[in-house]
Design an enzyme around this catalytic site. Structure first.
Site, PDB file in Angstrom:
ATOM      1  N   GLY A  77       0.837  -1.191   0.000  1.00 19.76           N
ATOM      2  CA  GLY A  77       0.000   0.000   0.000  1.00 19.76           C
ATOM      3  C   GLY A  77       0.862   1.227   0.000  1.00 19.76           C
ATOM      4  O   GLY A  77       2.086   1.139   0.169  1.00 19.76           O
ATOM      5  N   LYS A  78       0.269   2.355  -0.216  1.00 17.04           N
ATOM      6  CA  LYS A  78       1.001   3.621  -0.191  1.00 17.04           C
ATOM      7  C   LYS A  78      -0.025   4.729  -0.067  1.00 17.04           C
ATOM      8  O   LYS A  78      -1.187   4.556  -0.455  1.00 17.04           O
ATOM      9  CB  LYS A  78       1.767   3.793  -1.504  1.00 17.04           C
ATOM     10  CG  LYS A  78       2.902   4.762  -1.421  1.00 17.04           C
ATOM     11  CD  LYS A  78       4.177   4.074  -0.962  1.00 17.04           C
ATOM     12  CE  LYS A  78       5.311   5.052  -0.831  1.00 17.04           C
ATOM     13  NZ  LYS A  78       6.574   4.397  -0.507  1.00 17.04           N
ATOM     14  N   SER A  79       0.406   5.868   0.474  1.00 16.91           N
ATOM     15  CA  SER A  79      -0.536   6.978   0.526  1.00 16.91           C
ATOM     16  C   SER A  79       0.212   8.285   0.364  1.00 16.91           C
ATOM     17  O   SER A  79       1.444   8.337   0.467  1.00 16.91           O
ATOM     18  CB  SER A  79      -1.281   6.969   1.868  1.00 16.91           C
ATOM     19  OG  SER A  79      -0.391   7.274   2.918  1.00 16.91           O
ATOM     20  N   ASP A 112       7.838   8.329   4.915  1.00 18.55           N
ATOM     21  CA  ASP A 112       8.275   8.443   3.521  1.00 18.55           C
ATOM     22  C   ASP A 112       8.665   9.903   3.290  1.00 18.55           C
ATOM     23  O   ASP A 112       8.744  10.675   4.247  1.00 18.55           O
ATOM     24  CB  ASP A 112       7.116   8.025   2.594  1.00 18.55           C
ATOM     25  CG  ASP A 112       7.589   7.530   1.242  1.00 18.55           C
ATOM     26  OD1 ASP A 112       7.681   6.317   1.048  1.00 18.55           O
ATOM     27  OD2 ASP A 112       7.865   8.371   0.359  1.00 18.55           O
TER      28      ASP A 112
END
Ligand code: NAD
Length: 364
Positions: A77-79, A112
């Site tokens: 996943g990533k956001s 991140d």
């Protein structure tokens, strides 16, 4: 009619593309949960105003493959919080973001670009989920512990043995002298290698007799750029590529080696510390030239493995054991299959990750 899901959907995902909006503060965020067959998704949360849904999807996919290949029971996943990370309202925005993802329990954020361990501590306090926490909150500080550089050194052990290269006396060049580059340098020197060149964003430092690492680290910690330290010959930033070496460790930026400059690289082994430092075309050309490459998803898996060990409450010792075991196993399988399946290393790494995901999908 245009739907993102039509544009990206393939055999792996994405399971969910979520656009979030808080009408009170007008904060916007994007979350992509890609493949969830191995478990809930883990991946970084960026903070930048101009990140696109496509980028978040591609980064989430990269996490799907990286988690799977590293035997981590998590999906990808990533956001991205669509805001400036230098804003004075950053803390408030992180809190709002935490509320926004409260009801996406299959997504566990990590630090991140634009976010850090303190951001993760705030999210964890609010909704009980986040990795990459400060040590005071039970975190395993992956950069301070040099986990990614440790994994690079483990990949070096296996690749050296498989290719008949002796680490004792081997010449090493390292592009990028940050968390990953410094930790890799220390551990490779412990194995008897000689670091003959390092570079940073401003220049390259070369010393064919081997750089004096403690003095170099000291100078860099005091704010000096590597080429200003006087510990060798200074060259321009990209000159590092041309320094003849046994092992080249790209540990700086994506896409630094491409088809136009790969011919200048004279090395026997490349360990990808950075993410996608070599374009896939250039990697295929290097492979055809007989240069062994251990791709990013395998060589730099130490960081994400550390994050998962933190989540699982493991000790530092157990975490390093897990990195050692997984990267050893992966590098061995990779190099064996590069020969038995006569395919370039990045293709084999991709196959390895997809096979593990497909198996989990079948079980489900
Ligand atoms: P960092 O910011 O600590 O260090 C980056 C270094 O690269 C600095 O010395 C910088 O001056 C140098 N640099 C920047 N542009 C350069 C260029 N064009 N040529 C040469 N040097 C250049 O970063 P880091 O944590 O060491 O990470 C390095 C890379 O590895 C990044 O791409 C990161 O995404 C990737 N990575 C990091 C981890 C981790 O655990 N930190 C894990 C996996 C992948």
């Amino acid at each position: 009619m245009h739907h993102y899901i039509d544009e990206y959907a393939d055999e792996l995902g994405p399971a969910k593309i979520v656009h979030l909006y808080d009408p009170v503060t007008q904060l916007k965020a994007i979350v992509v949960l890609d493949n969830l067959s191995l478990g809930p998704s883990i991946g970084g949360c960026r903070m930048a105003p101009d990140v696109t849904t496509r980028e978040v999807f591609r980064l989430a996919r990269a996490m799907t493959l990286k988690n799977a290949i590293n035997f981590l029971p998590y999906g990808g996943g990533k956001s991205s919080i669509l805001a400036d990370s230098k804003s004075p309202d950053k803390e408030k925005m992180i809190e709002v973001y935490a509320e926004m993802i409260r009801h996406l329990p299959e997504y566990i954020p990590g630090p991140d670009m634009g976010t850090d361990e303190n951001s993760m501590a705030m999210i964890k306090d609010k909704i009980g989920r986040a990795v990459g926490l400060p040590a005071s909150k039970g975190g395993l500080p992956l950069d301070e512990l040099g986990t990614t550089g440790f994994g690079v050194a483990v990949a070096a052990d296996v690749a050296a043995e498989k290719t008949g290269l002796h680490l004792k006396g081997a010449r090493v060049t390292i592009q990028g002298f940050g968390n990953v580059g410094k930790a890799a340098a220390k551990l490779l020197i412990e194995r008897g290698a000689s670091i003959i060149a390092v570079s940073d964003s401003k220049g390259t430092l070369v010393n064919n007799s081997g750089l004096d690492l403690p003095t170099l680290l000291n100078a860099v910690d005091q704010g000096k750029k590597v080429a200003e330290t006087g510990l060798g010959q200074a060259m321009d930033r990209d000159g590092i590529i041309e320094v003849e070496t046994d092992i080249f460790v790209p540990a700086a930026r994506p896409d630094v080696i491409h088809p136009d400059n790969q011919g200048r690289l004279k090395a026997r082994l490349i360990l990808e510390g950075a993410n996608i430092p070599i374009t896939h075309d250039a990697a295929a050309q290097l492979h055809a030239r007989g240069i062994t490459i251990v791709p990013d998803v395998i060589a730099n898996g130490g960081g994400v493995t550390c994050a998962v060990c933190e989540l699982e409450g493991l000790s530092k010792e157990k975490m390093f054991d897990r990195i050692q075991n997984n990267i050893t196993r992966n590098t061995q399988e990779l190099l064996e299959r590069v020969v038995s399946e006569s395919a370039p290393p990045h293709e084999i790494a991709d196959r390895m990750a997809r096979e593990r995901i497909r198996q989990a999908m079948k079980k489900k």
